[in-house]
Design an enzyme around this catalytic site. Structure first.
Site, short mmCIF file in Angstrom:
data_model
loop_
_atom_site.label_atom_id
_atom_site.label_comp_id
_atom_site.label_asym_id
_atom_site.label_seq_id
_atom_site.Cartn_x
_atom_site.Cartn_y
_atom_site.Cartn_z
N GLU A 196 -1.55 -11.94 13.03
CA GLU A 196 -2.02 -10.69 13.26
C GLU A 196 -3.47 -10.90 13.30
O GLU A 196 -4.17 -10.93 12.25
CB GLU A 196 -1.26 -9.87 11.99
CG GLU A 196 -2.04 -8.41 12.35
CD GLU A 196 -1.32 -7.40 11.27
OE1 GLU A 196 -0.04 -7.41 11.10
OE2 GLU A 196 -1.85 -6.49 11.02
N GLU B 59 -12.51 -2.47 12.30
CA GLU B 59 -12.54 -1.39 11.02
C GLU B 59 -13.63 -1.93 10.05
O GLU B 59 -14.50 -1.13 9.72
CB GLU B 59 -11.03 -1.55 10.41
CG GLU B 59 -10.98 -0.92 9.09
CD GLU B 59 -9.67 -1.24 8.17
OE1 GLU B 59 -8.97 -1.83 8.79
OE2 GLU B 59 -9.56 -0.68 7.03
N ASP C 134 -8.31 -9.14 4.24
CA ASP C 134 -7.95 -7.89 5.15
C ASP C 134 -9.16 -7.93 6.34
O ASP C 134 -9.96 -7.04 6.30
CB ASP C 134 -8.18 -6.56 4.34
CG ASP C 134 -7.30 -5.56 5.20
OD1 ASP C 134 -6.91 -5.82 6.06
OD2 ASP C 134 -7.46 -4.44 4.48
N GLU D 117 0.77 -1.20 0.24
CA GLU D 117 -0.08 0.00 0.18
C GLU D 117 0.84 1.30 0.03
O GLU D 117 0.62 2.10 0.69
CB GLU D 117 -1.00 0.07 1.14
CG GLU D 117 -1.95 -1.37 1.22
CD GLU D 117 -2.96 -1.06 2.36
OE1 GLU D 117 -2.65 -0.71 3.41
OE2 GLU D 117 -3.93 -1.38 2.22
N ARG E 148 -5.91 -10.87 -5.31
CA ARG E 148 -5.22 -10.40 -4.32
C ARG E 148 -4.93 -11.34 -3.04
O ARG E 148 -4.04 -11.35 -2.32
CB ARG E 148 -5.84 -9.21 -3.80
CG ARG E 148 -5.17 -8.37 -2.60
CD ARG E 148 -6.00 -7.10 -2.37
NE ARG E 148 -5.89 -6.76 -0.78
CZ ARG E 148 -6.61 -6.11 -0.21
NH1 ARG E 148 -7.24 -5.15 -1.06
NH2 ARG E 148 -6.64 -5.81 1.04
C1 BDP Z 1 -5.87 -2.38 6.30
C2 BDP Z 1 -6.41 -0.73 6.64
C3 BDP Z 1 -5.03 -0.07 6.65
C4 BDP Z 1 -3.92 -0.49 7.04
C5 BDP Z 1 -3.69 -1.90 6.41
C6 BDP Z 1 -2.53 -2.52 7.07
O1 BDP Z 1 -7.59 -0.35 6.02
O2 BDP Z 1 -5.51 1.35 7.34
O3 BDP Z 1 -2.94 0.29 6.88
O4 BDP Z 1 -4.79 -2.73 6.57
O5 BDP Z 1 -2.75 -3.73 7.82
O6 BDP Z 1 -6.89 -2.99 6.75
O7 BDP Z 1 -1.38 -2.24 6.97
#
Ligand code: BDP
Length: 708
Positions: A394, A400, A372, A298, A343
């Protein structure tokens, strides 16, 4: 007369206030009811080290609160509680209890006799074990267990039990729904708020022994001398409670902080910079834990920027930390900018080939699922697939994707589901994710579990009373990944609210189904990633205009006039092949599989008959509706529990459930309206049309949603 009035007023002010605001978490230590006997009369502690002082203080505080009497540390009396290690306590040395199973951090609690006196001993090999034993002993009282013949031995099954704070230096918290960060960076290192100690007490009470202070999307300033001093102050506060501090390290820090031209992990100057940085940190914090790294994910910098591998990057940091005993937690949450592949497959594809290449002080930190933190995900296929690398779990504690802090979802049940999943590693049944994480499958001694914290400046820490349970359950499951989330919920409900069975049973039942309920009204039948853009608050299944295909909900549900779902079988992305054949088999056949994962793995025609006998289309509508109506059931149940809960917390939870009920209906209506616009099918008989038009739901905007 006036003096008398003043005296009475002063007394009233001094009396404990009945109202509760949640600050005390599960450590309320309110007096037990008549009928439950606490034999303890005094505390004997000869220890002078900070953890032993903390242990004695906690025991004094807990026993005094729970018994309603002053229980002092001092004289040995009948029924004294003696705490210590064989080297800190003459009494424990004399009694010489068997501590072989207690290990480095475990403890024993035993009722026994000393010089013909009945006593209870809380003993351990190391000081920190004594503190953990004290918390366990207090929990026995808090949950009203008999104290007369105790013989408990307990030790953690996982070495690193770590919170990950996604806290930014400006005070905001990424994906935080409980207010701003609790780290007052600006005033540190001078101002050390009492809240830091309470944070450490709460964490130690569930065995959490590490905390990463800053966001994985990190800022190199965290590694500057000024911020190292601030971090050192927090480390000093946490040390008596057995909690080490860690930092998220920005991979390009040698450029930003060090003024170098590159952050190439094979560049000698870069390596020297990290070594010097590690030396500098350890000079200030001798027991610093190490680094957590999000790299090439990201938009974060990483070794691939220099055509190096994740192993090259991780090993460079590991080398710098190694002389000091530090470790690297290298995250596997990666998906590349270039690859158009599913993904789901990308982390496995990048990391599997690196198995065996990581230094021995590196753990690879893997999210519970491959996408995620969705309301439901199958376990991540990396678990069980990298035998030569310690894999750290993790979990996300902050919600979220599960309704922020206003929706009630007990995640203990979610964590347990992920941990109990069988990886069939090596083709063998019983090699669960928990066993992989514990190191039991591949003989790793460096093991860990991380949880993305849900802690902020809100008075109740977590944004809602029930979200405290997720912090609590995370700690308990990190200590013992094979523990029962129901038993943990039971303990939590007793300690946090009431031991009355008329309260505990319905609340625990409600907690245990609450996460399923959220999955039902947000992402039923294996659907995933349908949340609105950026903030992830509320439904956005229609979103199709984001820069990357795999940021769009339409990429994940693939609904059209004929059907819905992501084909991850051979006919599709073949992500299923990343699982061992026996694990894959469980999801291979729509007819026999657990349908809660159906659309995660299969693209299915709307007319397909599911196990209930309904068509898939009808089942989607029915499940959305069930989720929404189950929230109404939760709301009613909570209303019926009013007599057992103090007014303020009762109202706070009731208000959240009202919000959740409204938003669950919104999720149902918006989703049904959208999917109906695609499926073009009538709603099943008895199901009423969405309240508003699809255009209305699509038009909703939330520019100030928190945590974004
Ligand atoms: C996602 C979140 C983002 C985090 C990313 C992560 O939306 O804010 O930075 O994961 O785990 O779930 O790096």
């Amino acid at each position: 007369m006036l003096r008398w009035i003043v005296a009475v007023c002063a007394l009233m002010l001094a009396l404990p206030v009945q109202a509760e605001d949640g600050y005390d978490l599960w450590q309320r230590y309110r007096p037990v009811e008549a009928g439950y006997a606490i034999p303890a009369t005094s505390i004997v502690s000869e220890g002078t080290t900070p953890p032993l002082i903390a242990a004695a203080q906690e025991l004094e505080r807990g026993l005094s609160g729970l018994s309603g009497k002053v229980i002092e540390v001092g004289t040995l009396r009948d029924n004294a509680v003696i705490i210590g290690t064989p080297s800190s306590s003459a009494a424990i040395a004399l009694l010489n209890p068997d501590l072989t199973k207690a290990g480095e951090e475990g403890f024993i609690i035993r009722t026994t006799r000393l010089n013909d006196r009945p006593v209870t001993i809380i003993a351990a090999n190391r000081d920190i074990g004594v503190l953990y034993g004290v918390f366990e002993y207090l929990k026995l009282i808090q949950t009203r267990q008999p104290l007369t013949s105790l013989n408990i031995t307990d030790a953690p099954k996982v070495k690193l039990r770590v919170l990950n704070h996604w806290d930014n230096l400006d005070g905001s918290v990424e994906r935080g729904y409980a207010g701003t960060t609790i780290w007052d960076w600006w005033k540190l290192p001078d101002v050390r708020h009492p809240r830091y100690t309470d944070y450490a007490r709460a964490n130690a009470s569930v065995g959490i022994n590490g905390t990463v202070l800053n966001n994985v999307n990190s800022n190199a300033v965290s590694l500057s001398p000024a911020y190292i001093a601030k971090t050192a102050a927090l480390a000093d506060t946490f040390r008596p409670y057995g909690i080490k501090v860690y930092l998220s390290a920005r991979f390009s820090a040698p450029i930003e902080e060090g003024g170098l031209k590159t952050a190439d992990p094979l560049d000698p100057q870069v390596r020297a910079w990290w070594k010097a940085k590690a030396d500098e940190i350890y000079a200030a914090i001798p027991d610093f834990g190490g680094f957590l790294v999000k790299a090439n994910s990201e938009g974060q910098p990483g070794p691939q920027d220099y055509k190096r591998s994740h192993a090259d990057g991780a090993n460079m940091l590991a080398e710098a930390l190694k002389p000091h005993g530090g470790i690297v937690m290298w995250r596997a949450f990666v998906y590349s900018h270039e690859k158009p592949d599913d993904r789901h497959k990308q982390a496995y594809d990048e990391f599997k080939a690196l198995d065996g290449q990581f230094a021995d002080n590196v753990l690879v930190q893997v999210k519970n699922g491959a996408i995620d933190f969705q309301p439901r995900e199958p376990f991540h296929p990396m678990f069980g697939a990298m035998p030569k690398t310690p894999l750290m779990m993790e979990f996300q504690i902050t919600k979220e994707y599960l309704g922020f802090s206003t929706h009630l979802a007990y995640l203990g049940q979610y964590y347990e589901e992920a941990l109990k999943a069988d990886t069939f590693a090596g083709g063998k049944a019983g090699n669960t994710v928990a066993k992989v994480v514990e190191g039991a499958v591949d003989n790793h001694t460096l093991t860990g579990i991380a949880g993305v914290a849900n802690i902020g400046m809100d008075r109740n820490w977590s944004g809602s009373d029930f979200d405290q349970a997720n912090w609590y359950a995370f700690g308990r499951l990190a200590w013992n990944p094979q523990a029962s989330s129901r038993a943990i919920a039971d303990d939590w409900a007793r300690m946090t609210f009431s031991n009355d069975p008329a309260f505990v049973a319905p609340v625990v039942d409600m907690m245990m189904t609450s996460r399923e309920t959220v999955a039902d009204y947000m992402t039923p039948l294996g659907l995933h990633h349908l949340m609105d853009t950026g903030h992830h608050y509320g439904p956005g299944p229609w979103v199709d205009n984001l820069e990357r295909a795999d940021w769009n909900p339409v990429y994940y549900h693939k609904a059209d006039i004929n059907g819905i779902g992501f084909d991850r079988m051979k006919t599709g992305s073949n992500a299923i092949a990343q699982y061992t054949p026996k694990a894959a088999k469980l999801w291979a056949e729509p007819k026999t599989m657990d349908e809660r994962y159906l659309l995660w793995f299969h693209h299915v025609p709307w007319d397909y008959k599911v196990k209930s006998g309904r068509t898939l289309w009808d089942e989607v509508v029915v499940t959305y509706s069930k989720g929404a109506s189950d929230v109404t059931t939760m709301r009613n149940r909570w209303a019926s529990l009013k007599p057992y809960v103090d007014a303020d917390r009762f109202e706070a939870v009731a208000t959240n459930l009202m919000i959740q009920e409204r938003e669950a209906r919104w999720w149902r209506d918006a989703s049904v309206a959208y999917f109906q616009s695609i499926s073009k099918r009538p709603l099943p008989a008895g199901y009423s049309a969405p309240e508003k038009t699809l255009e209305y739901y699509r038009s909703l905007k939330f520019p100030y949603a928190p945590g974004n």
